[in-house]
Write a protein that holds these residues in place. Structure first.
Motif, PDB file in Angstrom:
ATOM      1  N   LEU A  24     -16.101  12.457  24.633  1.00 11.51           N
ATOM      2  CA  LEU A  24     -17.146  12.262  23.628  1.00 11.51           C
ATOM      3  C   LEU A  24     -16.492  12.201  22.249  1.00 11.51           C
ATOM      4  CD1 LEU A  24     -20.270  12.215  23.197  1.00 11.51           C
ATOM      5  CD2 LEU A  24     -20.114  14.689  22.800  1.00 11.51           C
ATOM      6  N   PRO A  25     -16.623  11.088  21.527  1.00 10.51           N
ATOM      7  CA  PRO A  25     -15.990  11.002  20.200  1.00 10.51           C
ATOM      8  C   PRO A  25     -16.673  11.927  19.208  1.00 10.51           C
ATOM      9  CG  PRO A  25     -17.401   9.108  20.560  1.00 10.51           C
ATOM     10  CD  PRO A  25     -17.374   9.859  21.863  1.00 10.51           C
ATOM     11  N   ARG A  72      -7.693  -0.935  25.947  1.00  8.61           N
ATOM     12  CA  ARG A  72      -8.910  -1.737  25.997  1.00  8.61           C
ATOM     13  C   ARG A  72     -10.134  -0.868  26.273  1.00  8.61           C
ATOM     14  NH1 ARG A  72      -6.913  -6.917  29.682  1.00  8.61           N
ATOM     15  NH2 ARG A  72      -5.272  -7.649  28.250  1.00  8.61           N
ATOM     16  N   LYS A  73      -9.912   0.440  26.408  1.00  5.39           N
ATOM     17  CA  LYS A  73     -10.995   1.341  26.783  1.00  5.39           C
ATOM     18  C   LYS A  73     -11.464   2.186  25.602  1.00  5.39           C
ATOM     19  CE  LYS A  73      -9.603   1.702  31.626  1.00  5.39           C
ATOM     20  NZ  LYS A  73      -9.230   2.624  32.722  1.00  5.39           N
ATOM     21  N   SER A  74     -12.756   2.458  25.587  1.00  8.98           N
ATOM     22  CA  SER A  74     -13.317   3.323  24.553  1.00  8.98           C
ATOM     23  C   SER A  74     -13.131   4.787  24.934  1.00  8.98           C
ATOM     24  CB  SER A  74     -14.814   3.030  24.387  1.00  8.98           C
ATOM     25  OG  SER A  74     -15.530   3.475  25.535  1.00  8.98           O
ATOM     26  N   ALA A  75     -13.422   5.677  23.994  1.00 10.95           N
ATOM     27  CA  ALA A  75     -13.346   7.108  24.271  1.00 10.95           C
ATOM     28  C   ALA A  75     -14.242   7.483  25.444  1.00 10.95           C
ATOM     29  CB  ALA A  75     -13.752   7.892  23.022  1.00 10.95           C
ATOM     30  N   ARG A  76     -15.470   6.993  25.410  1.00 15.41           N
ATOM     31  CA  ARG A  76     -16.418   7.313  26.480  1.00 15.41           C
ATOM     32  C   ARG A  76     -15.985   6.722  27.817  1.00 15.41           C
ATOM     33  NH1 ARG A  76     -19.880   7.242  21.911  1.00 15.41           N
ATOM     34  NH2 ARG A  76     -21.331   9.025  21.866  1.00 15.41           N
ATOM     35  N   ASP A  77     -15.319   5.556  27.785  1.00 15.99           N
ATOM     36  CA  ASP A  77     -14.830   4.942  29.023  1.00 15.99           C
ATOM     37  C   ASP A  77     -13.873   5.869  29.763  1.00 15.99           C
ATOM     38  OD1 ASP A  77     -16.237   2.581  28.713  1.00 15.99           O
ATOM     39  OD2 ASP A  77     -14.571   1.516  27.754  1.00 15.99           O
ATOM     40  N   ILE A  78     -13.076   6.634  29.018  1.00 20.78           N
ATOM     41  CA  ILE A  78     -12.086   7.492  29.667  1.00 20.78           C
ATOM     42  C   ILE A  78     -12.516   8.959  29.689  1.00 20.78           C
ATOM     43  CG2 ILE A  78     -10.156   5.941  29.257  1.00 20.78           C
ATOM     44  CD1 ILE A  78      -9.354   7.554  26.878  1.00 20.78           C
ATOM     45  N   GLY A  79     -13.814   9.191  29.414  1.00 24.01           N
ATOM     46  CA  GLY A  79     -14.369  10.522  29.636  1.00 24.01           C
ATOM     47  C   GLY A  79     -14.296  11.478  28.469  1.00 24.01           C
ATOM     48  N   GLY A 116     -22.441  11.956  18.708  1.00 25.51           N
ATOM     49  CA  GLY A 116     -21.058  12.404  18.712  1.00 25.51           C
ATOM     50  C   GLY A 116     -20.926  13.920  18.594  1.00 25.51           C
ATOM     51  N   MET A 117     -19.716  14.415  18.781  1.00 25.29           N
ATOM     52  CA  MET A 117     -19.471  15.856  18.813  1.00 25.29           C
ATOM     53  C   MET A 117     -19.872  16.549  17.517  1.00 25.29           C
ATOM     54  SD  MET A 117     -18.496  18.274  20.816  1.00 25.29           S
ATOM     55  CE  MET A 117     -17.454  17.578  22.107  1.00 25.29           C
TER      56      MET A 117
END
Length: 309
Positions: free
Chosen positions: A250-251, A241-248, A257-258
């Motif tokens: 950078l997509p 349920r978490k986004s990339a940014r939520d778990i630290g 983005g990267m």
């Protein structure tokens, strides 16, 4: 100076043991053009790699035993109990960067381990791996002082390391999980003292601030967070349920983005995505995403990849 990628995947590796995402399912069925990858770790040496020099292990992956078997020069066999690994640096206290310490418990002397104060707290209180090791080989703890310009290790002559605090999340078991502190996550700027060339290693990077950006612009090689292609990757696949940014993390794509950051670097900079999650479509070497990364002059790390500076 040589840097060797021992493991290029994010936590769980690729394919992940219980995952049936398109990548993992395709790899197992043989329909995906991809390489298996172990969990994130590199090794650094400043010596002659053909002459039995010592190496510094950066992060102790749960897959460390497989990584050592895949790199026989890390086991020179000069004595009854032997290893070319002579010291360990940890960039955080996450499971996929520290569990391998348990596998190294048979060492004949205490492991010299370098980490920040917050990582030390994580690994003595939240998940007390270092305390457990005191009953086996023991640990010789060295504090990474974030106020110092750089530090050197006897295990890597001619190499200097500088720690840069980076945006990210501490481990779920961290005492500072709900109140992150500076030093929970670091990047390493690794410098060859003779050539003065540097490589930036940042497998976990939630955002790029001025200090990290300066280091990226001056580096000959950047090895940066390649965990997720899109911010909602795990959500769309129904595995989180978490986004990339939520778990630290950078997509690679989307505003800020990267790929946008890497595009701004000097053309001579070697650009490498590392710590790649099993869900990331760039693992499929035939995918439009992998082709796009290559078109931009960016490499996708693989186990065994070598960087010389």
């Amino acid at each position: 100076m040589q840097i060797r990628v021992l493991g290029s995947a994010a936590g769980g590796g690729f394919p992940q043991w219980n995952c049936n995402c398109p990548n993992c399912r395709g790899y197992r069925s043989g329909t995906l053009r991809a390489q298996a990858r172990t969990q994130s770790s590199i090794a650094v040496t400043g010596g002659d790699v053909t002459g039995g020099g010592s190496w510094v292990l950066v992060n102790a992956s749960p897959d460390i035993l497989a990584q050592l078997r895949a790199n026989p020069d890390l086991q020179p066999g000069l004595k009854m109990r032997d290893s070319a690994l002579a010291a360990i640096i940890l960039v955080d206290g996450q499971v996929d960067h520290t569990t391998g310490l348990y596998m190294l418990r048979e060492a004949v002397r205490p492991w010299p381990i370098w980490c920040t104060d917050s990582t030390y707290a994580d690994l003595t209180r939240g998940n007390p791996i270092l305390s457990v090791l005191s009953h086996y080989c023991g640990v010789e703890h060295h504090r990474i002082d974030l106020s110092l310009a750089a530090f050197a290790l006897d295990a890597a002559p001619g190499v200097r390391f500088r720690a840069l605090p980076v945006a990210g999340k501490p481990a779920p078991y961290s005492p500072s999980r709900d109140s992150p502190v500076i030093g929970d996550n670091i990047a390493l700027l690794i410098e060859d003292e003779q050539s003065r060339s540097t490589a930036l290693y940042a497998p976990g990077l939630g955002a790029i601030d001025a200090r990290v950006w300066d280091a990226m612009q001056s580096a000959a090689c950047v090895m940066v967070d390649g965990t997720f292609w899109t911010d909602d990757e795990m959500i769309r696949l129904g595995v989180s349920r978490k986004s990339a940014r939520d778990i630290g993390h950078l997509p690679q794509t989307g505003s800020g983005g990267m790929l946008e950051w890497l595009e701004r670097l000097p053309s001579a900079t070697r650009k490498i995505l590392i710590h790649i999650n099993n869900t990331n479509p760039i693992l499929d070497e035939s995918s439009a995403q992998a082709i796009e990364v290559g078109r931009r002059g960016i490499e996708i790390a693989w186990d065994g990849m070598e960087i010389e500076l």
